[in-house]
Design a protein around this motif. Structure first.
Motif, PDB file in Angstrom:
ATOM      1  N   UNK A  11       0.825  -1.205   0.000  1.00  0.00           N
ATOM      2  CA  UNK A  11       0.000   0.000   0.000  1.00  0.00           C
ATOM      3  C   UNK A  11       0.858   1.253   0.000  1.00  0.00           C
ATOM      4  N   UNK A  12       1.940   1.249   0.752  1.00  0.00           N
ATOM      5  CA  UNK A  12       2.855   2.397   0.750  1.00  0.00           C
ATOM      6  C   UNK A  12       3.473   2.565  -0.639  1.00  0.00           C
ATOM      7  N   UNK A  13       3.952   1.471  -1.232  1.00  0.00           N
ATOM      8  CA  UNK A  13       4.558   1.542  -2.568  1.00  0.00           C
ATOM      9  C   UNK A  13       3.545   1.987  -3.619  1.00  0.00           C
ATOM     10  N   UNK A  14       2.314   1.554  -3.461  1.00  0.00           N
ATOM     11  CA  UNK A  14       1.251   1.859  -4.422  1.00  0.00           C
ATOM     12  C   UNK A  14       0.675   3.260  -4.218  1.00  0.00           C
ATOM     13  N   UNK A  15       1.094   3.925  -3.147  1.00  0.00           N
ATOM     14  CA  UNK A  15       0.560   5.226  -2.781  1.00  0.00           C
ATOM     15  C   UNK A  15       1.035   6.353  -3.699  1.00  0.00           C
ATOM     16  N   UNK A  16       2.138   6.166  -4.356  1.00  0.00           N
ATOM     17  CA  UNK A  16       2.628   7.211  -5.248  1.00  0.00           C
ATOM     18  C   UNK A  16       4.001   7.719  -4.865  1.00  0.00           C
ATOM     19  N   UNK A  17       4.184   8.115  -3.600  1.00  0.00           N
ATOM     20  CA  UNK A  17       5.505   8.632  -3.243  1.00  0.00           C
ATOM     21  C   UNK A  17       6.447   7.548  -2.749  1.00  0.00           C
ATOM     22  N   UNK A  34       2.548   6.707   3.755  1.00  0.00           N
ATOM     23  CA  UNK A  34       1.122   6.629   3.433  1.00  0.00           C
ATOM     24  C   UNK A  34       0.360   6.899   4.715  1.00  0.00           C
ATOM     25  N   UNK A  35      -0.751   7.575   4.609  1.00  0.00           N
ATOM     26  CA  UNK A  35      -1.576   7.793   5.787  1.00  0.00           C
ATOM     27  C   UNK A  35      -2.076   6.458   6.327  1.00  0.00           C
ATOM     28  N   UNK A  36      -2.043   6.316   7.635  1.00  0.00           N
ATOM     29  CA  UNK A  36      -2.513   5.101   8.287  1.00  0.00           C
ATOM     30  C   UNK A  36      -3.972   4.820   7.906  1.00  0.00           C
ATOM     31  N   UNK A  43      -8.166   1.732   4.912  1.00  0.00           N
ATOM     32  CA  UNK A  43      -9.244   1.773   3.918  1.00  0.00           C
ATOM     33  C   UNK A  43      -8.931   0.915   2.703  1.00  0.00           C
ATOM     34  N   UNK A  44      -7.698   0.985   2.213  1.00  0.00           N
ATOM     35  CA  UNK A  44      -7.342   0.319   0.963  1.00  0.00           C
ATOM     36  C   UNK A  44      -6.988  -1.149   1.134  1.00  0.00           C
ATOM     37  N   UNK A  45      -6.613  -1.557   2.341  1.00  0.00           N
ATOM     38  CA  UNK A  45      -6.137  -2.932   2.529  1.00  0.00           C
ATOM     39  C   UNK A  45      -7.260  -3.933   2.761  1.00  0.00           C
ATOM     40  N   UNK A  46      -8.345  -3.491   3.350  1.00  0.00           N
ATOM     41  CA  UNK A  46      -9.403  -4.422   3.708  1.00  0.00           C
ATOM     42  C   UNK A  46      -9.121  -5.168   5.003  1.00  0.00           C
ATOM     43  N   UNK A  47      -7.998  -4.892   5.630  1.00  0.00           N
ATOM     44  CA  UNK A  47      -7.652  -5.536   6.900  1.00  0.00           C
ATOM     45  C   UNK A  47      -8.267  -4.763   8.056  1.00  0.00           C
ATOM     46  N   UNK A  48      -8.460  -5.432   9.178  1.00  0.00           N
ATOM     47  CA  UNK A  48      -8.978  -4.754  10.367  1.00  0.00           C
ATOM     48  C   UNK A  48      -7.907  -3.822  10.927  1.00  0.00           C
ATOM     49  N   UNK A  49      -8.366  -2.797  11.650  1.00  0.00           N
ATOM     50  CA  UNK A  49      -7.417  -1.867  12.276  1.00  0.00           C
ATOM     51  C   UNK A  49      -6.499  -2.598  13.239  1.00  0.00           C
ATOM     52  N   UNK A  50      -7.041  -3.578  13.948  1.00  0.00           N
ATOM     53  CA  UNK A  50      -6.239  -4.344  14.903  1.00  0.00           C
ATOM     54  C   UNK A  50      -5.118  -5.104  14.190  1.00  0.00           C
ATOM     55  N   UNK A  51      -5.422  -5.730  13.065  1.00  0.00           N
ATOM     56  CA  UNK A  51      -4.412  -6.469  12.306  1.00  0.00           C
ATOM     57  C   UNK A  51      -3.340  -5.522  11.788  1.00  0.00           C
TER      58      UNK A  51
END
Length: 147
Positions: free
Chosen positions: A42-48, A52-54, A59-67
């Motif tokens: 997600x960081x690599x795919x973010x552009x810079x 990347x914002x947490x 939002x983009x990963x589909x993972x739970x906040x806890x994970x």
């Protein structure tokens, strides 16, 4: 009401499961857990490619906040990334130099593979694939609200 999925949905679910299994195998082969890979990806795919914002990772990963938080704590302890406050309610997940190297050698390789696959397809097929996938997602989101 019947719970029997259609042949189409069986095939679709099987394909998604198989795709997920390939990503899982690639993550393991590169020495990362699925959640660590998703964060780096997600960081690599973010552009810079360095932060990347947490909330975007969530939002983009589909993972739970806890994970995500568990994986971030582990990656922090390994010196791969650190959190930087952007505002009172927002944090950036930033790669260290070691993290940049790891991300390039892991998520970067996967992104290259994906890009090579799409580059091998006719452009019209890529566009149609993306349009249909997005249409399915939007319809599913709409129907999910009525549950």
């Amino acid at each position: 009401m019947s719970c029997n999925p259609s042949v189409t949905m069986k095939r679709y679910n099987h394909l998604i499961g198989e795709i997920d299994a390939v990503y899982h195998k690639m993550s393991l082969k590169l020495g990362l857990s699925d959640s660590a890979m998703i964060i780096l990806y997600t960081i690599c795919d973010n552009g810079n490619e360095t932060s990347c914002l947490l909330q975007d990772i969530c939002r983009r990963s589909g993972l739970s906040k806890q994970t995500i938080n568990s994986a971030i704590r582990k990656l922090e302890a390994e010196g791969i990334l650190y959190l930087e406050s952007v505002s009172p309610k927002s944090k950036n997940v930033c790669l260290t130099e070691a993290g940049k190297h790891l991300a390039a050698q892991s998520a970067g390789q996967i992104i290259t593979i994906e890009n090579e696959i799409f580059a091998s397809w006719p452009w019209e097929d890529v566009q149609k694939y993306l349009e249909l996938t997005e249409a399915f997602l939007r319809a599913l989101q709409k129907k999910a609200k009525s549950l």
